[in-house]
Motif scaffolding. Structure first.
Motif, PDB file in Angstrom:
ATOM      1  N   ALA A  10     -33.893 -73.485   1.289  1.00 10.19           N
ATOM      2  CA  ALA A  10     -32.764 -72.567   1.088  1.00 10.19           C
ATOM      3  C   ALA A  10     -31.544 -73.249   1.694  1.00 10.19           C
ATOM      4  CB  ALA A  10     -33.044 -71.222   1.723  1.00 10.19           C
ATOM      5  N   SER A  11     -31.377 -73.115   3.035  1.00  8.56           N
ATOM      6  CA  SER A  11     -30.319 -73.875   3.698  1.00  8.56           C
ATOM      7  C   SER A  11     -30.761 -75.305   3.957  1.00  8.56           C
ATOM      8  CB  SER A  11     -29.952 -73.212   5.026  1.00  8.56           C
ATOM      9  OG  SER A  11     -30.993 -73.411   5.973  1.00  8.56           O
ATOM     10  N   GLY A  12     -32.080 -75.539   3.875  1.00  6.96           N
ATOM     11  CA  GLY A  12     -32.626 -76.860   4.178  1.00  6.96           C
ATOM     12  C   GLY A  12     -33.113 -76.983   5.611  1.00  6.96           C
TER      13      GLY A  12
ATOM     14  N   LEU B 157     -35.519 -75.282   7.509  1.00 13.94           N
ATOM     15  CA  LEU B 157     -36.971 -75.333   7.670  1.00 13.94           C
ATOM     16  C   LEU B 157     -37.523 -76.735   7.400  1.00 13.94           C
ATOM     17  CD1 LEU B 157     -39.940 -74.146   7.541  1.00 13.94           C
ATOM     18  CD2 LEU B 157     -39.423 -73.568   5.176  1.00 13.94           C
TER      19      LEU B 157
ATOM     20  N   LYS C  41     -39.786 -66.402   8.808  1.00 14.98           N
ATOM     21  CA  LYS C  41     -38.582 -66.097   9.575  1.00 14.98           C
ATOM     22  C   LYS C  41     -38.889 -65.473  10.942  1.00 14.98           C
ATOM     23  CE  LYS C  41     -35.043 -67.253   6.842  1.00 14.98           C
ATOM     24  NZ  LYS C  41     -35.627 -67.570   5.534  1.00 14.98           N
TER      25      LYS C  41
ATOM     26  N   THR D  72     -44.200 -69.378   2.430  1.00 11.06           N
ATOM     27  CA  THR D  72     -43.354 -68.878   3.507  1.00 11.06           C
ATOM     28  C   THR D  72     -43.110 -67.374   3.502  1.00 11.06           C
ATOM     29  OG1 THR D  72     -41.526 -69.592   2.096  1.00 11.06           O
ATOM     30  CG2 THR D  72     -42.133 -71.041   3.928  1.00 11.06           C
TER      31      THR D  72
ATOM     32  N   ASN E 252     -35.493 -61.803   4.114  1.00  9.80           N
ATOM     33  CA  ASN E 252     -36.530 -61.939   5.133  1.00  9.80           C
ATOM     34  C   ASN E 252     -35.971 -62.024   6.546  1.00  9.80           C
ATOM     35  OD1 ASN E 252     -39.000 -61.904   3.641  1.00  9.80           O
ATOM     36  ND2 ASN E 252     -38.487 -63.934   2.832  1.00  9.80           N
TER      37      ASN E 252
END
Ligand SMILES: *Cc1c(COP(=O)(O)O)cnc(C)c1O
Ligand SMILES: [Zn+2]
Length: 442
Positions: free
Chosen positions: A257-259, A261, A130, A395, A156
């Motif tokens: 997560a949200s997609g 990355l 992040k 990550t 994060n």
């Protein structure tokens, strides 16, 4: 805390700060293609689709070289021309250029011949990937005239925003779900932001923040600044290509997560191909989720073109987003690259954390445990070829999610400060080890 002026104001500043040599040109709706000025906004006014930064690389194709990049800063800013910032002096806290480790023991354990680990468990300054997205978002926030920055976080992101805001002298107010791990909470508080612990899950935090963004005019790194923020993840694609000797891998495995990355690693690889820095080749994209929050994996497996939001229930809190904004784009990439999206149980996540630690000496958090466990599952299902050059993205850092492994790892042997006490304890532990082995063998 200073309250920000209207968004209209920031638009004017944006246009002013935009230097003519900058490669980023406008915001464009991913759905209908409508174009917008480089302001602080993230949704299309016409169709509510997400906005993305568009670049003009026609000049860059002629001027950029591998050497010019390699002679740049030892941070994400060596790729400055591919990032949506105008200023010559971006916020550089040494983020990026984390190790790409050629795996020996994990690879052998899994039966892979060409496995690499991209280790963002040691990314600076807050030990997760992040820091990349926040370095970009806060540089852009300053250009747009914001003096208060914020975010809706699973942990994060709040750490990164608080730390980098402190470094940049920006006021900071961050929002998290109240039930986060102690390490994630302390990892924000130490930088002295205003920390709002919301009684609810991430999706509720996010909804609240959207309202605050509208009323307070702050720079929310993953809401109104999201188009800029998300571009920072491309550097995880750039670095891997550079560290592989200016080559793309055959297969990547990354958490979702949200997609965001996931989709930006894809964009990063494609941009390097577009400007001629690497040769084009097919790269397979596989994604990892925790079973207790796997709306993207479910949509992928069922071949759906929409995400069914879920209520998260998993120890992998940093990737627990029940209504992922870029989920559908992630399924599209996995599908068209012949990859997979898989999920694993909490027990498998803990095993994944232990496996990476015991074979490679890397202590990752629950998100990394998820990714390693999915890697293992895909190999066992024959969905990763042993010969493929595979990169697994780690990550985040395990010291931030200690609760997850407590009770699942050994305990220290407490002894007296005497040699015979040591010898007895050593003998006991060796006997125990032998018994454990025998139990495994029978
Ligand atoms: C936020 C986060 C992710 C995934 O981020 P998205 O871009 O939202 O998919 C992965 N791993 C860790 C450790 C994170 O904190
Ligand atoms: Zn649109």
């Amino acid at each position: 805390m200073e309250i920000q002026g209207k968004l209209i104001m920031t638009q004017a500043i944006a246009t002013q700060n935009q230097s003519s040599t900058a490669t980023f040109k406008n915001l464009k709706c991913k759905e209908c293609g409508a174009e917008y000025e480089l302001q602080a906004s993230h949704v299309c006014e016409l169709c509510f689709g997400p906005l993305e930064v568009k670049y003009d690389y026609s000049n860059l194709r002629r001027t950029i070289t591998r050497e010019s990049i390699a002679s740049g800063p030892n941070s994400i800013w060596r790729y400055r021309q591919f990032l949506p910032v105008a200023s010559e002096n971006p916020i550089d806290v040494g983020t990026g250029m984390t190790p790409l480790v050629r795996s020996q023991r994990l690879a052998r354990r899994l039966g892979l011949k060409n496995l690499y680990i991209k280790n963002d468990a040691v990314n600076m300054p807050t030990l997760s990937f992040k820091d990349r997205v926040v370095s970009v978002a806060l540089t852009r926030a300053k250009e747009l005239g914001f003096t208060t920055v914020s975010c809706a976080s699973t942990g994060n992101l709040a750490n990164s925003t608080a730390a980098i805001a402190a470094h940049a002298g920006l006021d900071c107010c961050v929002f998290i779900p109240a039930d986060l791990e102690a390490g994630k909470i302390m990892g924000s508080l130490i930088y002295n932001p205003t920390l709002m612990a919301v009684e609810g899950n991430y999706d509720q935090v996010n909804r609240l923040c959207s309202e605050v963004a509208n009323t307070h005019g702050w720079g929310f790194v993953n809401i109104n600044l999201r188009p800029y923020y998300s571009e920072g993840s491309k550097t995880l694609g750039f670095e891997v290509a550079e560290q592989l000797g200016w080559k793309l891998p055959d297969h990547i495995v990354a958490p979702l997560a949200s997609g965001s990355l996931f989709t930006k690693i894809y964009k990063g690889f494609n941009e390097f191909v577009e400007v001629g820095l690497v040769e084009d080749k097919p790269v397979r994209f596989s994604g990892a989720q925790a079973e207790g929050c796997s709306p993207i994996a479910k949509a992928f497996k069922e071949g759906r073109d929409f995400i069914q939001p879920v209520k998260p229930n998993t120890i992998a809190k940093s990737i627990a987003i029940g209504n992922p904004a870029d989920g559908i784009y992630a399924t599209e990439i996995a599908k068209k690259t012949n990859g997979n999206i898989e999920s694993v149980t909490d027990a498998e996540i803990i095993e994944g954390m232990k496996l990476l630690a015991e074979t490679e000496g890397i202590f990752t958090e629950t998100a990394g445990g998820t990714t390693v466990a999915v890697l293992k599952k895909l190999v066992e299902a024959g969905k990763i070829d042993p010969d493929e050059t595979t990169v697994v993205y780690i990550t985040g850092n395990g010291l931030k999610t200690q609760e997850a492994v407590q009770g699942y790892i050994g305990e220290p042997l407490t002894i007296e400060a005497k040699l015979d006490s040591f010898e007895r304890a050593l003998e006991r532990s060796r006997t125990l080890e032998r018994l454990e082995w025998q139990q495994i063998l029978v």
